[in-house]
Design a protein around this motif. Structure first.
Motif, short mmCIF file in Angstrom:
data_model
loop_
_atom_site.label_atom_id
_atom_site.label_comp_id
_atom_site.label_asym_id
_atom_site.label_seq_id
_atom_site.Cartn_x
_atom_site.Cartn_y
_atom_site.Cartn_z
N GLN A 134 -30.25 -22.24 -73.37
CA GLN A 134 -30.57 -23.62 -73.01
C GLN A 134 -29.39 -24.31 -72.33
O GLN A 134 -29.55 -25.03 -71.34
CB GLN A 134 -30.99 -24.40 -74.26
CG GLN A 134 -31.40 -25.84 -73.95
CD GLN A 134 -31.90 -26.56 -75.20
OE1 GLN A 134 -32.02 -25.96 -76.27
NE2 GLN A 134 -32.20 -27.83 -75.07
N LYS B 198 -33.52 -32.44 -66.74
CA LYS B 198 -34.92 -32.04 -66.54
C LYS B 198 -35.53 -32.85 -65.40
O LYS B 198 -36.32 -32.34 -64.61
CB LYS B 198 -35.70 -32.26 -67.83
CG LYS B 198 -37.16 -31.80 -67.76
CD LYS B 198 -37.86 -31.90 -69.11
CE LYS B 198 -38.15 -33.33 -69.50
NZ LYS B 198 -39.10 -33.42 -70.65
N LYS C 183 -36.22 -20.50 -72.02
CA LYS C 183 -36.72 -19.36 -72.78
C LYS C 183 -37.56 -18.46 -71.88
O LYS C 183 -37.44 -17.23 -71.92
CB LYS C 183 -37.57 -19.86 -73.96
CG LYS C 183 -38.11 -18.76 -74.84
CD LYS C 183 -38.95 -19.35 -75.97
CE LYS C 183 -39.58 -18.25 -76.81
NZ LYS C 183 -40.44 -18.82 -77.90
N ASN C 184 -38.41 -19.06 -71.04
CA ASN C 184 -39.25 -18.29 -70.12
C ASN C 184 -38.43 -17.61 -69.03
O ASN C 184 -38.81 -16.57 -68.52
CB ASN C 184 -40.30 -19.20 -69.48
CG ASN C 184 -41.42 -19.55 -70.44
OD1 ASN C 184 -41.39 -19.21 -71.62
ND2 ASN C 184 -42.44 -20.24 -69.95
N LEU D 137 -35.64 -26.26 -73.31
CA LEU D 137 -35.61 -25.03 -74.11
C LEU D 137 -36.74 -24.09 -73.73
O LEU D 137 -36.54 -22.87 -73.58
CB LEU D 137 -35.70 -25.37 -75.60
CG LEU D 137 -35.77 -24.18 -76.57
CD1 LEU D 137 -34.53 -23.30 -76.43
CD2 LEU D 137 -35.95 -24.66 -78.00
N GLU D 138 -37.94 -24.65 -73.55
CA GLU D 138 -39.09 -23.81 -73.20
C GLU D 138 -38.94 -23.21 -71.81
O GLU D 138 -39.27 -22.05 -71.58
CB GLU D 138 -40.38 -24.64 -73.28
CG GLU D 138 -41.64 -23.79 -73.21
CD GLU D 138 -42.85 -24.51 -73.76
OE1 GLU D 138 -43.88 -23.86 -73.93
OE2 GLU D 138 -42.75 -25.73 -74.02
N ILE D 139 -38.40 -24.00 -70.88
CA ILE D 139 -38.18 -23.50 -69.52
C ILE D 139 -37.17 -22.35 -69.53
O ILE D 139 -37.41 -21.29 -68.96
CB ILE D 139 -37.69 -24.63 -68.59
CG1 ILE D 139 -38.77 -25.70 -68.42
CG2 ILE D 139 -37.30 -24.06 -67.22
CD1 ILE D 139 -38.29 -26.95 -67.70
N LEU E 228 -44.89 -25.00 -66.13
CA LEU E 228 -44.95 -25.77 -67.39
C LEU E 228 -45.22 -27.25 -67.16
O LEU E 228 -45.96 -27.88 -67.92
CB LEU E 228 -43.64 -25.58 -68.16
CG LEU E 228 -43.44 -24.16 -68.73
CD1 LEU E 228 -42.02 -23.99 -69.26
CD2 LEU E 228 -44.46 -23.87 -69.82
N GLN F 232 -40.76 -21.59 -63.24
CA GLN F 232 -41.21 -21.86 -64.60
C GLN F 232 -41.39 -23.36 -64.84
O GLN F 232 -42.30 -23.78 -65.56
CB GLN F 232 -40.21 -21.29 -65.62
CG GLN F 232 -40.22 -19.78 -65.70
CD GLN F 232 -41.60 -19.22 -66.03
OE1 GLN F 232 -42.29 -19.72 -66.91
NE2 GLN F 232 -42.01 -18.18 -65.31
N LYS G 91 -43.87 -33.39 -72.29
CA LYS G 91 -44.05 -32.34 -73.30
C LYS G 91 -43.37 -31.03 -72.93
O LYS G 91 -43.34 -30.09 -73.74
CB LYS G 91 -45.55 -32.10 -73.53
CG LYS G 91 -46.26 -33.28 -74.20
CD LYS G 91 -47.72 -32.96 -74.46
CE LYS G 91 -48.41 -34.13 -75.14
NZ LYS G 91 -49.84 -33.85 -75.38
N THR G 92 -42.84 -30.95 -71.74
CA THR G 92 -42.11 -29.75 -71.33
C THR G 92 -40.63 -29.91 -71.69
O THR G 92 -40.00 -30.89 -71.31
CB THR G 92 -42.24 -29.51 -69.81
OG1 THR G 92 -43.61 -29.29 -69.48
CG2 THR G 92 -41.44 -28.29 -69.39
N SER G 93 -40.10 -28.97 -72.42
CA SER G 93 -38.69 -29.05 -72.84
C SER G 93 -37.83 -28.08 -72.02
O SER G 93 -38.33 -27.06 -71.52
CB SER G 93 -38.55 -28.71 -74.33
OG SER G 93 -38.86 -27.34 -74.55
#
Length: 203
Positions: free
Chosen positions: A46, A56, A40-41, A36-38, A24, A20, A32-34
């Motif tokens: 988190q 990160k 979540k996927n 949280l987004e990673i 991303l 992921q 811009k990749t957080s």
């Protein structure tokens, strides 16, 4: 309190975070990749991310190392003695590797997305040192092949790896070099590096 993970679950989650992250980072860029987004996927909290990676930046670095390994493997089995012109074959490999680096979105993002400084600050010296040693080790099979065929290589693998890294970094500074002369400059540097490092015994 989150439950612990068994070894199989840890491996599955680690692989998912890497996959992921790769998707991303390539799509959105590093900044811009957080996390949280990673996560979540991947389907984890988190905070659980830090059970697998310290930051990160560390995840990004691991993904970059894997991309680098793909590039190395792509050319590792090339027969440089096929046409009895190993220098020419190695130059060709370097040109192809440079082309791959120039078009790889993850590697480009590292330099053009202003991520390098942030990454280096958050990576441990031990991790970077291990990376540099791995780079040097990857040149050993090629050096041995050449020496067995009577070629002389005096520089140690760490220096050769440093020279290779320097060449690849230059490809990311076309404007500073001068766009009009960039290609010829890289071609000349490849010739000078390969011919300077690899000498025929007795000459």
């Amino acid at each position: 309190m989150s439950r612990g993970f068994n070894e199989r679950e840890k491996q599955v989650i680690t692989n998912s975070l890497i996959e992921q992250g790769r998707i991303l980072f390539s799509k959105l860029g590093f900044q811009k990749t957080s996390i949280l987004e990673i996560t979540k996927n991947v389907g984890i909290a988190q905070g659980t991310f830090y059970k697998f990676f310290n930051s990160k930046e560390e995840l990004y670095f691991v993904i970059l190392e894997m991309e680098e390994e793909k590039i190395k493997e792509q050319f590792a089995n090339v027969d440089i003695f096929k046409e009895n012109q190993p220098n020419k074959a190695i130059k060709s490999i370097l040109r192809q590797m440079i082309n791959t680096i120039e078009t790889n979105p993850l590697i480009r993002e590292l330099y053009f997305g202003s991520s390098m400084k942030d990454m280096l600050k958050k990576l441990s010296p031990e991790l970077l040192e291990k990376h540099f040693k791995n780079d040097a080790t990857s040149f050993l099979p090629l050096i041995e092949k050449l020496k067995n065929k009577g070629f002389i290589i005096e520089e140690n693998p760490e220096v050769i790896a440093g020279v290779a890294r320097s060449l690849f970094v230059l490809t990311l500074h076309q404007n500073e070099i001068g766009v009009a002369v960039y290609q010829e400059t890289i071609e000349l540097l490849i010739d000078l590096i390969v011919d300077g490092l690899i000498k025929v015994e007795g000459i």
